[in-house]
Design a protein around this motif. Structure first.
Motif, PDB file in Angstrom:
ATOM      1  N   ILE A 119       1.027  -1.006  -0.065  1.00 46.29           N
ATOM      2  CA  ILE A 119      -0.067  -0.006   0.001  1.00 46.29           C
ATOM      3  C   ILE A 119       0.861   1.355   0.109  1.00 46.29           C
ATOM      4  N   THR A 120       1.860   1.287   0.701  1.00 44.54           N
ATOM      5  CA  THR A 120       2.839   2.379   0.923  1.00 44.54           C
ATOM      6  C   THR A 120       3.325   2.576  -0.423  1.00 44.54           C
ATOM      7  N   VAL A 121       4.158   1.554  -1.318  1.00 49.88           N
ATOM      8  CA  VAL A 121       4.704   1.653  -2.465  1.00 49.88           C
ATOM      9  C   VAL A 121       3.617   2.183  -3.528  1.00 49.88           C
ATOM     10  N   GLN A 122       2.312   1.705  -3.309  1.00 54.96           N
ATOM     11  CA  GLN A 122       1.268   2.232  -4.517  1.00 54.96           C
ATOM     12  C   GLN A 122       0.848   3.507  -4.237  1.00 54.96           C
ATOM     13  N   LEU A 123       0.856   4.139  -2.800  1.00 59.32           N
ATOM     14  CA  LEU A 123       0.514   5.342  -2.661  1.00 59.32           C
ATOM     15  C   LEU A 123       1.529   6.478  -3.143  1.00 59.32           C
TER      16      LEU A 123
ATOM     17  N   GLY B  56      -4.720  10.614   0.952  1.00 59.85           N
ATOM     18  CA  GLY B  56      -3.338  10.593   0.851  1.00 59.85           C
ATOM     19  C   GLY B  56      -2.748  10.994  -0.315  1.00 59.85           C
ATOM     20  N   VAL B  57      -3.393  10.639  -1.601  1.00 64.88           N
ATOM     21  CA  VAL B  57      -2.778  10.990  -2.785  1.00 64.88           C
ATOM     22  C   VAL B  57      -2.913  12.584  -2.967  1.00 64.88           C
ATOM     23  N   VAL B  58      -4.136  13.170  -2.631  1.00 58.41           N
ATOM     24  CA  VAL B  58      -4.345  14.210  -2.854  1.00 58.41           C
ATOM     25  C   VAL B  58      -3.408  15.244  -2.133  1.00 58.41           C
ATOM     26  N   ALA B  59      -3.273  15.144  -0.812  1.00 59.72           N
ATOM     27  CA  ALA B  59      -2.708  15.569   0.365  1.00 59.72           C
ATOM     28  C   ALA B  59      -1.207  15.634  -0.101  1.00 59.72           C
ATOM     29  N   LEU B  60      -0.515  14.472  -0.370  1.00 58.77           N
ATOM     30  CA  LEU B  60       0.656  14.380  -0.548  1.00 58.77           C
ATOM     31  C   LEU B  60       1.240  14.897  -2.101  1.00 58.77           C
ATOM     32  N   GLY B  61       0.285  14.743  -2.784  1.00 52.08           N
ATOM     33  CA  GLY B  61       0.458  15.417  -4.213  1.00 52.08           C
ATOM     34  C   GLY B  61       0.595  16.886  -4.078  1.00 52.08           C
TER      35      GLY B  61
ATOM     36  N   MET C 224       8.721  12.446   0.044  1.00 49.60           N
ATOM     37  CA  MET C 224       7.447  11.873  -0.039  1.00 49.60           C
ATOM     38  C   MET C 224       7.271  10.470   0.422  1.00 49.60           C
ATOM     39  N   LEU C 225       8.305   9.753  -0.043  1.00 54.56           N
ATOM     40  CA  LEU C 225       8.249   8.090   0.445  1.00 54.56           C
ATOM     41  C   LEU C 225       7.920   8.148   1.872  1.00 54.56           C
ATOM     42  N   LYS C 226       8.866   9.000   2.806  1.00 52.06           N
ATOM     43  CA  LYS C 226       8.839   8.959   3.971  1.00 52.06           C
ATOM     44  C   LYS C 226       7.464   9.693   4.448  1.00 52.06           C
ATOM     45  N   ASP C 227       7.014  10.642   4.016  1.00 54.34           N
ATOM     46  CA  ASP C 227       5.786  11.122   4.400  1.00 54.34           C
ATOM     47  C   ASP C 227       4.545  10.417   4.130  1.00 54.34           C
ATOM     48  N   THR C 228       4.573   9.247   3.321  1.00 51.14           N
ATOM     49  CA  THR C 228       3.491   8.261   3.345  1.00 51.14           C
ATOM     50  C   THR C 228       3.303   7.735   4.433  1.00 51.14           C
TER      51      THR C 228
ATOM     52  N   VAL D  12      -0.074   8.746   6.383  1.00 49.86           N
ATOM     53  CA  VAL D  12      -1.531   8.381   6.110  1.00 49.86           C
ATOM     54  C   VAL D  12      -1.930   7.165   7.021  1.00 49.86           C
ATOM     55  N   SER D  13      -1.026   6.598   7.887  1.00 49.76           N
ATOM     56  CA  SER D  13      -1.303   5.736   8.943  1.00 49.76           C
ATOM     57  C   SER D  13      -2.489   6.189   9.916  1.00 49.76           C
ATOM     58  N   VAL D  14      -2.227   7.674  10.036  1.00 50.33           N
ATOM     59  CA  VAL D  14      -3.021   8.288  10.974  1.00 50.33           C
ATOM     60  C   VAL D  14      -4.553   8.348  10.460  1.00 50.33           C
ATOM     61  N   ILE D  15      -4.760   8.446   9.248  1.00 49.10           N
ATOM     62  CA  ILE D  15      -6.029   8.639   8.795  1.00 49.10           C
ATOM     63  C   ILE D  15      -6.662   7.340   8.443  1.00 49.10           C
ATOM     64  N   ALA D  16      -6.177   6.030   9.179  1.00 48.02           N
ATOM     65  CA  ALA D  16      -6.459   4.791   9.000  1.00 48.02           C
ATOM     66  C   ALA D  16      -6.358   4.124   7.790  1.00 48.02           C
ATOM     67  N   LEU D  17      -5.446   4.430   6.939  1.00 49.99           N
ATOM     68  CA  LEU D  17      -5.025   3.981   5.540  1.00 49.99           C
ATOM     69  C   LEU D  17      -3.928   2.737   5.911  1.00 49.99           C
ATOM     70  N   ASP D  18      -4.333   1.442   5.590  1.00 52.91           N
ATOM     71  CA  ASP D  18      -3.776   0.277   6.034  1.00 52.91           C
ATOM     72  C   ASP D  18      -2.066   0.134   5.509  1.00 52.91           C
ATOM     73  N   ASP D  19      -1.484   1.120   5.586  1.00 48.45           N
ATOM     74  CA  ASP D  19       0.046   1.084   4.813  1.00 48.45           C
ATOM     75  C   ASP D  19       1.020   0.469   5.793  1.00 48.45           C
TER      76      ASP D  19
END
Lengths: 244, 236
Positions: free
Chosen positions: B22-26, B105-110, B170-174, B177-184
């Motif tokens: 999931i992290t890599v996908q994100l 996550g995509v929108v914010a990190l993007g 960005m890779l580190k910032d992913t 997203v664990s904080v908003i309940a994405l299963d990374d």
């Protein structure tokens, strides 16, 4: 609720959080600032073998998310609870503020060391040779010649690093520190009013802007003698012309 | 101890690998979004129109000054509220929908990536050799042709080091997203910690995985930079 009402009702909490954010950032940056000069000297002068542990530490700190580092310290310390209790360190690790501060200081040390290393390498060799030639000892050379110039070179980059640390300090809210972000999340969970996030954004931007101004002012002071020299040189210019 | 990390029901290897996926996908989905926003920001801040310039400047300045986690919460909660408001206005009986954490996550990190990339790309555009652009015009190329044939191919060379740094950040910032309940990776680690009660072991493992990804990225980026600079004469 109206956005203005949010700020009139909750401003004491937000102010409280803001102060904690500033405290966390400045303390973290300061601790890192005290350790990094020694580390930077090791990175410049020590043999590659002696540098290896330091390089590993820096690479780790720069290659992992701060959030993971924070969790490693805050939650990870729980795994060694009996040992830490025996050492009397458990009270330190139990407090999320201490853990956040430790994580940020460790992280910032790595970055500041590399920045300062660049500064030291940027000091012209001639200046050091001149200092040696007039009989300054190694330590005096460092204190009077190398570090003053290295800090002048590194100053803007160090400012950037402090701003990055300020932004990272918002992560402390995830381990229940009530900094600005923590207070904001608390107010949001109570009111479900989205505007509190926008207020927080505004406050963060104000802190950054204020810091940039202060840092630039300090930079001007560091470069004061350079400005003065340029002025003197310019003032001398017409005189020279009339003499020739 | 190693059975903890093994694959299957006994260990947590498969869960953590799923989180890693999931992290890599994100990160991979965010990259083009961020680059697109970065180009928009760069073009806006170099535009001849003053309002566009202000817009570009405002976007890069504000986004770079905000903590990433705040941006993430603003996007996750704010866009969620917005979607529900629109849905409610369009169809009052519609049940409120959840804004997907992955999309947030995509929108914010993007958006964060785009703000920093905007500055990198603007710097790269400005360090292009102006003489080549003039030469292109002199032999009668249109502005469009100058852009596609002269500016863009060389932009890469100047922008790559900066963009590489942004990719690693960005890779580190992913992890956020664990904080908003994405299963990374970070969240799956947290789940494993919850069951095994070995926080240090598992967070250290997570750190090692992020570290490996960053070091790997650095190696690949160094290669790409070498390739981008082939044929450039260097003073040695």
């Amino acid at each position: 609720m109206h956005p203005i009402e949010i700020i009139t009702q909750y401003w004491p909490r937000l102010l409280d959080g803001t102060l904690l954010t500033i405290k966390l950032t400045l303390l973290g940056a300061l601790i890192a600032g005290l350790v990094s000069p020694a580390f930077a000297l090791i990175r410049v002068h020590a043999s590659p073998m002696a540098q290896a542990p330091l390089r590993l530490y820096i690479s780790f700190m720069r290659g992992t998310p701060i959030l993971a580092q924070l969790f490693l310290i805050f939650y990870g310390s729980g795994q060694f609870r009996p040992e830490l209790q025996e050492l009397g360190l458990w009270t330190f690790f139990r407090d999320p503020f201490n853990c956040a501060l430790l994580a940020f200081a460790l992280n910032s040390t790595a970055y500041q060391t590399e920045i300062l290393r660049g500064g030291i390498l940027g000091v012209p060799q001639g200046e050091i040779e001149a200092a040696r030639a007039v009989g300054m000892s190694r330590l005096l050379t460092l204190r009077r010649v190398v570090f003053p110039h290295a800090y002048r070179i590194a100053w803007p980059a160090l400012g950037n690093e402090v701003i990055l640390l300020m932004k990272a300090s918002a992560l402390a809210s995830i381990v229940t520190v009530f900094d600005l972000m923590g207070r904001t999340r608390q107010i949001f969970s109570r009111t479900f009013d989205f505007s509190v996030y926008l207020w927080a954004a505004l406050i963060y931007l104000c802190i950054t802007a204020l810091f940039v101004l202060l840092w630039r002012q300090a930079e001007r002071r560091l470069d004061l003698h350079i400005d003065a020299r340029h002025k003197v040189r310019n003032a001398n210019q017409p005189q020279k012309d009339t003499m020739t | 101890m190693f059975e903890l990390f093994s694959y299957g029901d006994a260990g947590w290897g498969d869960e953590i690998l799923r989180g890693l996926a999931i992290t890599v996908q994100l990160a991979i989905v965010t990259l083009p979004v961020g680059l697109f926003l970065g180009f928009l920001a760069a073009f806006a801040s170099m535009s001849k129109l003053a309002p566009l310039r202000y817009l570009g400047f405002g976007y890069t300045t504000v986004m770079r000054g905000l903590p990433e986690i705040l941006t993430l919460f603003v996007v996750y909660n704010g866009v969620g509220l917005l979607i529900n408001a629109i849905l409610h206005w369009w169809n009052p009986e519609a049940s409120p929908t959840e804004f997907s954490p992955f999309a947030a996550g995509v929108v914010a990190l993007g958006m964060v990536f785009g703000a920093f990339a905007g500055e990198v790309l603007r710097g790269a555009f400005q360090s292009l050799d102006q003489g080549q652009v003039e030469a292109g015009r002199a032999i009668g190329m249109t502005e469009r042709k100058v852009f596609w044939r002269i500016r863009l191919p060389q932009l890469w060379r100047f922008a790559l080091p900066g963009l590489g740094n942004l990719w690693i950040n960005m890779l580190k910032d992913t992890a956020l997203v664990s904080v908003i309940a994405l299963d990374d990776l970070m969240r799956m680690t947290k789940v494993a910690v919850g069951v095994t009660k070995q926080p240090f072991t598992f967070y250290l493992l997570a750190c090692m995985i992020y570290w490996a990804m960053c070091v790997l990225s650095e190696l690949v980026l160094a290669r790409m930079e070498k390739r981008a600079n082939r044929g450039i004469r260097r003073a040695s």
